[in-house]
Scaffold this active site. Sequence first.
Site, mmCIF file in Angstrom:
data_model
loop_
_atom_site.group_PDB
_atom_site.id
_atom_site.type_symbol
_atom_site.label_atom_id
_atom_site.label_comp_id
_atom_site.label_asym_id
_atom_site.label_seq_id
_atom_site.Cartn_x
_atom_site.Cartn_y
_atom_site.Cartn_z
ATOM 1 N N ASN A 64 0.874 -1.176 0.000
ATOM 2 C CA ASN A 64 0.000 0.000 0.000
ATOM 3 C C ASN A 64 0.910 1.223 0.000
ATOM 4 O OD1 ASN A 64 -1.765 2.080 0.503
ATOM 5 N ND2 ASN A 64 -2.267 1.451 2.592
ATOM 6 N N LYS A 77 0.124 4.254 -0.260
ATOM 7 C CA LYS A 77 -0.505 5.454 0.330
ATOM 8 C C LYS A 77 -0.273 6.659 -0.582
ATOM 9 C CE LYS A 77 0.374 3.394 4.787
ATOM 10 N NZ LYS A 77 0.241 3.541 6.209
ATOM 11 N N HIS A 132 -9.604 1.212 4.800
ATOM 12 C CA HIS A 132 -8.319 1.388 5.484
ATOM 13 C C HIS A 132 -8.494 2.343 6.669
ATOM 14 C CE1 HIS A 132 -4.156 2.482 6.263
ATOM 15 N NE2 HIS A 132 -3.818 1.370 5.639
ATOM 16 N N GLU A 174 -6.722 4.658 7.773
ATOM 17 C CA GLU A 174 -6.416 6.073 7.511
ATOM 18 C C GLU A 174 -7.616 6.760 6.865
ATOM 19 O OE1 GLU A 174 -2.649 5.531 5.525
ATOM 20 O OE2 GLU A 174 -1.713 5.056 7.441
ATOM 21 N N GLU A 196 -5.574 -4.938 10.686
ATOM 22 C CA GLU A 196 -4.532 -3.929 10.865
ATOM 23 C C GLU A 196 -4.813 -3.109 12.121
ATOM 24 O OE1 GLU A 196 -2.547 -2.874 6.889
ATOM 25 O OE2 GLU A 196 -4.301 -1.598 7.103
ATOM 26 N N GLY A 250 2.520 2.123 10.740
ATOM 27 C CA GLY A 250 3.530 3.174 10.595
ATOM 28 C C GLY A 250 4.240 3.548 11.875
ATOM 29 N N SER A 260 3.360 -2.260 10.418
ATOM 30 C CA SER A 260 4.802 -2.286 10.703
ATOM 31 C C SER A 260 5.466 -3.633 10.391
ATOM 32 C CB SER A 260 5.076 -1.869 12.154
ATOM 33 O OG SER A 260 4.651 -0.539 12.359
#
Length: 251
Positions: free
Chosen positions: A10, A12, A93, A95, A163, A169, A209
């Site tokens: 991904n 991003k 996702h 985010e 996730e 991250g 991560s």
Amino acid sequence: MIRRKLVAGNWKMNGLKRDLGEVRAIAAAAAAHPQVDVAVCVPFTLIADAVAAAPELTIGAQDCHAVDSGPHTGCVSPAMLVDVGARTVIVGHSERRADQFETSQDAWAKAAGAHRHGLDVILCCGETEAEHDAGRAERVVQAQIEKSVPDDASPEWFTLAYEPRWAIGTGRTPSVEDIAAMHAIARAKLKQLVGEERARGIRILYGGSVTGKNAAAIFAAPDVDGGLIGGASLTSEKFVPIIEAAVEVSR
Ligand code: PEP
């Protein structure tokens, strides 16, 4: 049922045309390791170029609208993704849940819309740090799955990604035991929703991560069928060892 490992990147909001060399290098590694599946989800702006640069590699998007067309300024429909050669799409996702206030119902509609157009779907779920610390992770993930997984989800087109938001991250990951436990919970919930047979075949990826160092241990855990990889998918130098870890545990 044997579930082939899937390693999906991904990117991003990263990636310019000058980065297409990374896509080519990842494609070469994927071709060298046909035992596992590899996909790279690039920004919308790079999809067509990435497909042209690496026609054999599965190129995907990171989001789509739920409907086919219409007055939705700035949005991209599943039909548009297919038109430029995308084969898969990430929906739900964390985010997008955090930044665009997307809900599990939105993720459900996007997954259904993408499937209508023949796209594969990677649907994300995962608890926040506060939910984790409050001991609510299990209930949160179960509720997300219940609200977002389409009734007709099947292994041919549907993948779930667990996730934990606090691991994305951050360089922090749950223990392998905790990952395996959550994946078992996710698979049990899938069984309730789509039945034993389809739930057994649906891949559940871990994301948060993952690196070349921790990938093999995570991918070897029961019910972990590969990974959704953010930061470490941006360069072939970091991503290829993760593909190799998936190969190693697939032997
Ligand atoms: C992600 O964005 O889905 C992700 C897992 O990111 P990272 O690997 O950087 O934690």
